[in-house]
Design a protein around this motif. Sequence first.
Motif, PDB file in Angstrom:
ATOM      1  N   ALA A 203      35.277  54.895  43.115  1.00 43.23           N
ATOM      2  CA  ALA A 203      34.796  53.835  42.235  1.00 43.23           C
ATOM      3  C   ALA A 203      34.247  52.679  43.067  1.00 43.23           C
ATOM      4  CB  ALA A 203      35.931  53.344  41.346  1.00 43.23           C
ATOM      5  N   ARG A 204      33.172  52.080  42.585  1.00 40.81           N
ATOM      6  CA  ARG A 204      32.611  50.908  43.250  1.00 40.81           C
ATOM      7  C   ARG A 204      33.581  49.751  43.130  1.00 40.81           C
ATOM      8  NH1 ARG A 204      27.434  48.387  44.475  1.00 40.81           N
ATOM      9  NH2 ARG A 204      27.392  46.189  43.876  1.00 40.81           N
ATOM     10  N   VAL A 205      33.881  49.104  44.241  1.00 40.71           N
ATOM     11  CA  VAL A 205      34.748  47.935  44.225  1.00 40.71           C
ATOM     12  C   VAL A 205      33.923  46.723  43.797  1.00 40.71           C
ATOM     13  CG1 VAL A 205      36.234  46.434  45.593  1.00 40.71           C
ATOM     14  CG2 VAL A 205      36.218  48.900  46.017  1.00 40.71           C
ATOM     15  N   VAL A 206      34.414  46.022  42.802  1.00 36.81           N
ATOM     16  CA  VAL A 206      33.705  44.863  42.263  1.00 36.81           C
ATOM     17  C   VAL A 206      33.865  43.684  43.213  1.00 36.81           C
ATOM     18  CG1 VAL A 206      33.643  43.179  40.377  1.00 36.81           C
ATOM     19  CG2 VAL A 206      33.958  45.619  39.876  1.00 36.81           C
ATOM     20  N   LEU A 207      32.749  43.053  43.536  1.00 35.82           N
ATOM     21  CA  LEU A 207      32.746  41.844  44.355  1.00 35.82           C
ATOM     22  C   LEU A 207      32.424  40.645  43.478  1.00 35.82           C
ATOM     23  CD1 LEU A 207      32.740  40.116  46.900  1.00 35.82           C
ATOM     24  CD2 LEU A 207      30.398  40.903  47.361  1.00 35.82           C
ATOM     25  N   GLU A 208      33.411  39.764  43.319  1.00 35.31           N
ATOM     26  CA  GLU A 208      33.198  38.492  42.627  1.00 35.31           C
ATOM     27  C   GLU A 208      33.035  37.409  43.687  1.00 35.31           C
ATOM     28  OE1 GLU A 208      35.405  37.018  38.963  1.00 35.31           O
ATOM     29  OE2 GLU A 208      36.301  35.754  40.525  1.00 35.31           O
ATOM     30  N   LEU A 209      31.934  36.701  43.630  1.00 34.15           N
ATOM     31  CA  LEU A 209      31.673  35.648  44.614  1.00 34.15           C
ATOM     32  C   LEU A 209      31.870  34.291  43.966  1.00 34.15           C
ATOM     33  CD1 LEU A 209      30.769  35.666  47.624  1.00 34.15           C
ATOM     34  CD2 LEU A 209      28.546  34.908  46.806  1.00 34.15           C
ATOM     35  N   CYS A 210      32.669  33.453  44.613  1.00 37.15           N
ATOM     36  CA  CYS A 210      32.943  32.109  44.134  1.00 37.15           C
ATOM     37  C   CYS A 210      31.915  31.150  44.734  1.00 37.15           C
ATOM     38  CB  CYS A 210      34.355  31.716  44.543  1.00 37.15           C
ATOM     39  SG  CYS A 210      34.858  30.111  43.953  1.00 37.15           S
ATOM     40  N   VAL A 211      31.147  30.474  43.889  1.00 36.32           N
ATOM     41  CA  VAL A 211      30.083  29.592  44.370  1.00 36.32           C
ATOM     42  C   VAL A 211      30.113  28.271  43.603  1.00 36.32           C
ATOM     43  CG1 VAL A 211      28.650  31.590  44.956  1.00 36.32           C
ATOM     44  CG2 VAL A 211      28.307  30.448  42.777  1.00 36.32           C
ATOM     45  N   GLU A 212      29.492  27.249  44.211  1.00 35.58           N
ATOM     46  CA  GLU A 212      29.484  25.928  43.572  1.00 35.58           C
ATOM     47  C   GLU A 212      28.110  25.269  43.557  1.00 35.58           C
ATOM     48  OE1 GLU A 212      31.956  23.130  45.672  1.00 35.58           O
ATOM     49  OE2 GLU A 212      31.332  23.869  47.639  1.00 35.58           O
ATOM     50  N   THR A 213      27.070  25.983  43.981  1.00 35.39           N
ATOM     51  CA  THR A 213      25.723  25.412  44.041  1.00 35.39           C
ATOM     52  C   THR A 213      24.691  26.423  43.569  1.00 35.39           C
ATOM     53  OG1 THR A 213      25.313  26.200  46.298  1.00 35.39           O
ATOM     54  CG2 THR A 213      26.349  24.010  46.062  1.00 35.39           C
TER      55      THR A 213
END
Length: 240
Positions: free
Chosen positions: A3-13
């Motif tokens: 299964a593809r591992v989900v990448l959640e990226l935390c960003v502020e701009t």
Amino acid sequence: MAARVVLELCVETPAGIEAAIEGGADRIELCAALALGGLTPSAALMAFAGRSGLPVTALIRPRAGGFRYDKMELQVIADDIARARAAGLAGVTIGAGGLDGLDLAAMERLVRAADGMDVTLHRVFDLVEDKARALEAARALGVARILTSGGAASAAQGTATLSALVRQAAGRPGILAAGGIRAETVRALLDATGVLEVHASCGRAAPSTAGELAFGFAGADRQMTDLAAVRALRTALDRT
């Protein structure tokens, strides 16, 4: 096929949003003030992110500090959830409670406010002493996933707890590993825990002038999203 591992990226701009898209993130967690652990982003930034084409969940946290909220603060959180909805965001990242457990009355109110949206329980979970009980409470509330380092300073240090949470949850809710996620170490984390979602900021030091620092307009720990780091993490996650 794995299964593809989900990448959640935390960003502020806005630049961080673009780096998330270009670097191969699957989902964005949008916030402000990452140096404080993240606060609620502005309505305008939520609207910008809502046009990005990626699923976006907004961190709804009205102030720095702990996660015990009074009635006025809970109303602010509910109003910000409504703003996230109006911006077309897929979900919100929320939480309330402390060492003795989740504040279930507050959580029920906030989950109702987010009805129909994707709900992530944020790292208030890491402050809760009885994590197995908190996971069952989160399941009953219907949250989609729990953002956690396993109660440790980093996911790498919390692998035993993360692994136990993955087994207990059995996919509902999902366990979203966070805390010091890096391309060089993420495969070992996946192998040790079985997590299928990871959360990272992929930040690097952002330049600030002496004047900005002297007047308090920037902090020495200010960071910006590093596109190369996002790409490297995506590549590591996709390696079989």
